[in-house]
Scaffold this motif. Structure first.
Motif, PDB file in Angstrom:
ATOM      1  N   MET A 140       0.826  -1.188   0.000  1.00 54.89           N
ATOM      2  CA  MET A 140       0.000   0.000   0.000  1.00 54.89           C
ATOM      3  C   MET A 140       0.872   1.255   0.000  1.00 54.89           C
ATOM      4  O   MET A 140       0.710   2.144   0.785  1.00 54.89           O
ATOM      5  N   PHE A 141       1.879   1.298  -0.826  1.00 53.85           N
ATOM      6  CA  PHE A 141       2.732   2.472  -0.930  1.00 53.85           C
ATOM      7  C   PHE A 141       2.170   3.404  -1.983  1.00 53.85           C
ATOM      8  O   PHE A 141       1.789   2.993  -3.065  1.00 53.85           O
ATOM      9  N   GLU A 142       2.101   4.692  -1.633  1.00 58.56           N
ATOM     10  CA  GLU A 142       1.547   5.689  -2.524  1.00 58.56           C
ATOM     11  C   GLU A 142       2.529   5.950  -3.657  1.00 58.56           C
ATOM     12  O   GLU A 142       3.723   5.899  -3.476  1.00 58.56           O
ATOM     13  N   ASN A 143       2.007   6.279  -4.833  1.00 58.45           N
ATOM     14  CA  ASN A 143       2.920   6.536  -5.934  1.00 58.45           C
ATOM     15  C   ASN A 143       2.653   7.845  -6.670  1.00 58.45           C
ATOM     16  O   ASN A 143       3.583   8.491  -7.074  1.00 58.45           O
ATOM     17  N   SER A 144       1.418   8.266  -6.847  1.00 54.06           N
ATOM     18  CA  SER A 144       1.177   9.496  -7.602  1.00 54.06           C
ATOM     19  C   SER A 144       1.346  10.713  -6.702  1.00 54.06           C
ATOM     20  O   SER A 144       1.103  10.656  -5.500  1.00 54.06           O
ATOM     21  N   SER A 145       1.759  11.839  -7.292  1.00 56.39           N
ATOM     22  CA  SER A 145       1.941  13.053  -6.498  1.00 56.39           C
ATOM     23  C   SER A 145       0.607  13.547  -5.943  1.00 56.39           C
ATOM     24  O   SER A 145       0.557  14.124  -4.861  1.00 56.39           O
ATOM     25  N   ASN A 165       2.320  11.665  18.394  1.00 53.10           N
ATOM     26  CA  ASN A 165       2.590  10.816  17.241  1.00 53.10           C
ATOM     27  C   ASN A 165       1.802   9.513  17.353  1.00 53.10           C
ATOM     28  O   ASN A 165       1.202   9.057  16.368  1.00 53.10           O
ATOM     29  N   SER A 166       1.771   8.933  18.528  1.00 47.67           N
ATOM     30  CA  SER A 166       1.059   7.658  18.670  1.00 47.67           C
ATOM     31  C   SER A 166      -0.447   7.825  18.487  1.00 47.67           C
ATOM     32  O   SER A 166      -1.109   6.933  17.953  1.00 47.67           O
ATOM     33  N   GLN A 167      -1.008   8.973  18.879  1.00 51.18           N
ATOM     34  CA  GLN A 167      -2.438   9.201  18.671  1.00 51.18           C
ATOM     35  C   GLN A 167      -2.753   9.383  17.182  1.00 51.18           C
ATOM     36  O   GLN A 167      -3.748   8.844  16.693  1.00 51.18           O
ATOM     37  N   ILE A 168      -1.898  10.121  16.474  1.00 53.94           N
ATOM     38  CA  ILE A 168      -2.097  10.288  15.029  1.00 53.94           C
ATOM     39  C   ILE A 168      -1.961   8.933  14.344  1.00 53.94           C
ATOM     40  O   ILE A 168      -2.770   8.572  13.479  1.00 53.94           O
ATOM     41  N   THR A 169      -0.957   8.177  14.741  1.00 60.03           N
ATOM     42  CA  THR A 169      -0.743   6.836  14.180  1.00 60.03           C
ATOM     43  C   THR A 169      -1.963   5.958  14.420  1.00 60.03           C
ATOM     44  O   THR A 169      -2.410   5.246  13.518  1.00 60.03           O
ATOM     45  N   GLN A 170      -2.514   6.019  15.610  1.00 56.85           N
ATOM     46  CA  GLN A 170      -3.704   5.233  15.941  1.00 56.85           C
ATOM     47  C   GLN A 170      -4.852   5.568  14.992  1.00 56.85           C
ATOM     48  O   GLN A 170      -5.494   4.672  14.436  1.00 56.85           O
ATOM     49  N   VAL A 171      -5.103   6.854  14.791  1.00 58.68           N
ATOM     50  CA  VAL A 171      -6.194   7.277  13.901  1.00 58.68           C
ATOM     51  C   VAL A 171      -5.949   6.771  12.485  1.00 58.68           C
ATOM     52  O   VAL A 171      -6.834   6.184  11.857  1.00 58.68           O
ATOM     53  N   VAL A 172      -4.744   6.984  11.976  1.00 57.59           N
ATOM     54  CA  VAL A 172      -4.420   6.621  10.591  1.00 57.59           C
ATOM     55  C   VAL A 172      -4.475   5.114  10.373  1.00 57.59           C
ATOM     56  O   VAL A 172      -5.033   4.634   9.387  1.00 57.59           O
ATOM     57  N   LEU A 173      -3.911   4.356  11.294  1.00 58.07           N
ATOM     58  CA  LEU A 173      -3.890   2.903  11.121  1.00 58.07           C
ATOM     59  C   LEU A 173      -5.276   2.279  11.328  1.00 58.07           C
ATOM     60  O   LEU A 173      -5.652   1.360  10.607  1.00 58.07           O
ATOM     61  N   GLU A 174      -6.019   2.785  12.293  1.00 57.63           N
ATOM     62  CA  GLU A 174      -7.352   2.224  12.537  1.00 57.63           C
ATOM     63  C   GLU A 174      -8.334   2.554  11.419  1.00 57.63           C
ATOM     64  O   GLU A 174      -9.301   1.835  11.215  1.00 57.63           O
ATOM     65  N   THR A 175      -8.089   3.641  10.710  1.00 61.98           N
ATOM     66  CA  THR A 175      -8.951   3.979   9.577  1.00 61.98           C
ATOM     67  C   THR A 175      -8.367   3.464   8.261  1.00 61.98           C
ATOM     68  O   THR A 175      -8.965   3.657   7.205  1.00 61.98           O
ATOM     69  N   GLU A 176      -7.198   2.844   8.338  1.00 64.82           N
ATOM     70  CA  GLU A 176      -6.528   2.244   7.182  1.00 64.82           C
ATOM     71  C   GLU A 176      -6.299   3.250   6.061  1.00 64.82           C
ATOM     72  O   GLU A 176      -6.488   2.952   4.885  1.00 64.82           O
ATOM     73  N   MET A 177      -5.854   4.452   6.432  1.00 61.26           N
ATOM     74  CA  MET A 177      -5.623   5.519   5.460  1.00 61.26           C
ATOM     75  C   MET A 177      -4.282   5.390   4.740  1.00 61.26           C
ATOM     76  O   MET A 177      -4.170   5.738   3.581  1.00 61.26           O
ATOM     77  N   MET A 178      -3.269   4.953   5.480  1.00 57.53           N
ATOM     78  CA  MET A 178      -1.929   4.808   4.912  1.00 57.53           C
ATOM     79  C   MET A 178      -1.123   3.944   5.868  1.00 57.53           C
ATOM     80  O   MET A 178      -1.557   3.671   6.983  1.00 57.53           O
ATOM     81  N   TYR A 210       2.256   2.970   8.260  1.00 57.55           N
ATOM     82  CA  TYR A 210       3.005   3.658   9.309  1.00 57.55           C
ATOM     83  C   TYR A 210       4.201   4.439   8.757  1.00 57.55           C
ATOM     84  O   TYR A 210       4.421   5.585   9.134  1.00 57.55           O
ATOM     85  N   PHE A 211       4.958   3.833   7.868  1.00 60.02           N
ATOM     86  CA  PHE A 211       6.185   4.460   7.365  1.00 60.02           C
ATOM     87  C   PHE A 211       5.873   5.693   6.514  1.00 60.02           C
ATOM     88  O   PHE A 211       6.555   6.708   6.611  1.00 60.02           O
ATOM     89  N   SER A 212       4.829   5.604   5.716  1.00 58.86           N
ATOM     90  CA  SER A 212       4.413   6.773   4.937  1.00 58.86           C
ATOM     91  C   SER A 212       3.963   7.894   5.869  1.00 58.86           C
ATOM     92  O   SER A 212       4.309   9.059   5.668  1.00 58.86           O
ATOM     93  N   LEU A 213       3.187   7.535   6.895  1.00 60.88           N
ATOM     94  CA  LEU A 213       2.726   8.533   7.855  1.00 60.88           C
ATOM     95  C   LEU A 213       3.899   9.279   8.481  1.00 60.88           C
ATOM     96  O   LEU A 213       3.889  10.513   8.548  1.00 60.88           O
ATOM     97  N   GLN A 214       4.913   8.550   8.925  1.00 60.47           N
ATOM     98  CA  GLN A 214       6.062   9.195   9.571  1.00 60.47           C
ATOM     99  C   GLN A 214       6.793  10.117   8.601  1.00 60.47           C
ATOM    100  O   GLN A 214       7.215  11.220   8.970  1.00 60.47           O
ATOM    101  N   GLN A 215       6.906   9.696   7.359  1.00 59.64           N
ATOM    102  CA  GLN A 215       7.543  10.529   6.334  1.00 59.64           C
ATOM    103  C   GLN A 215       6.719  11.797   6.097  1.00 59.64           C
ATOM    104  O   GLN A 215       7.263  12.901   6.024  1.00 59.64           O
ATOM    105  N   PHE A 216       5.397  11.652   6.011  1.00 58.23           N
ATOM    106  CA  PHE A 216       4.533  12.803   5.766  1.00 58.23           C
ATOM    107  C   PHE A 216       4.560  13.772   6.950  1.00 58.23           C
ATOM    108  O   PHE A 216       4.556  14.990   6.753  1.00 58.23           O
ATOM    109  N   LEU A 217       4.580  13.239   8.166  1.00 58.05           N
ATOM    110  CA  LEU A 217       4.659  14.113   9.338  1.00 58.05           C
ATOM    111  C   LEU A 217       5.932  14.956   9.290  1.00 58.05           C
ATOM    112  O   LEU A 217       5.907  16.163   9.541  1.00 58.05           O
TER     113      LEU A 217
END
Length: 178
Positions: A1-6, A29-42, A44-51
């Motif tokens: 599930m790695f993003e590719n388009s800009s 960070n852990s609260q944002i991670t919880q939201v993102v992972l539980e909603t299956e938006m992206m 973990y590694f992409s999230l950390q890069q985007f943050l």
């Protein structure tokens, strides 16, 4: 599930800004991670890069409080979000809205500082001071004081300085006296 388009990359960064705006509070960070992972938006590694990228762009800022680092939406981040909100797919904003509606209270109650007092008799008030984290008491302290004014002052000081006072109490209790 790695993003590719800009466009997808931009959408995910906007989504992080949207989460902070929608929840209307600063998150760790852990609260944002919880939201993102539980909603299956992206992932973990992409999230950390985007943050990190959002911090570099000054759309987010961080601050430390009670030995925890919180992410906060900047004015610049809010303006970008408002301008480009339409680029986030509607199904994702709905998913976040539903998640926030169901889980905001648990995110809020992650760490709570509470204080209260009751009058025992004419010259005796019992003040209760608590710090709760993840629904467990870190401290629950009861004090007897002789006036309502003292009780109120203690409650106000606790609410405004609990992290400092908690650390001081722990230091005093574990300090070796010779």
């Amino acid at each position: 599930m790695f993003e590719n388009s800009s466009e997808e990359l931009a959408s995910h960064k906007l989504l992080i800004l949207y989460i902070l705006d929608k929840i209307n509070m600063d998150l760790t960070n852990s609260q944002i991670t919880q939201v993102v992972l539980e909603t299956e938006m992206m992932n973990y590694f992409s999230l950390q890069q985007f943050l990190s990228q959002l911090m570099e762009s000054k759309f987010l800022t961080t601050y430390k409080e009670s030995d925890r680092e919180y992410y906060s939406l900047t004015q610049k981040g809010l303006e970008i979000l408002e301008y480009f909100l339409s680029r986030i797919p509607e199904d994702l904003t709905k998913k976040i809205d539903e998640y926030v509606a169901l889980n905001k209270q648990s995110l809020l109650s992650d760490t709570e500082v509470k204080s209260s007092f009751i009058q025992q008799n004419n010259n005796e008030f019992i003040v209760n001071l608590r710090v709760i984290e993840n629904q467990s008491n870190l401290i629950d302290l009861n004090l007897n004081v002789s006036s309502e004014k003292q009780a109120q002052q203690i409650c106000n000081n606790w609410k405004n300085n609990a992290s400092y006072m908690y650390a001081e109490i722990i230091d005093l209790l574990i300090k070796e006296n010779h």
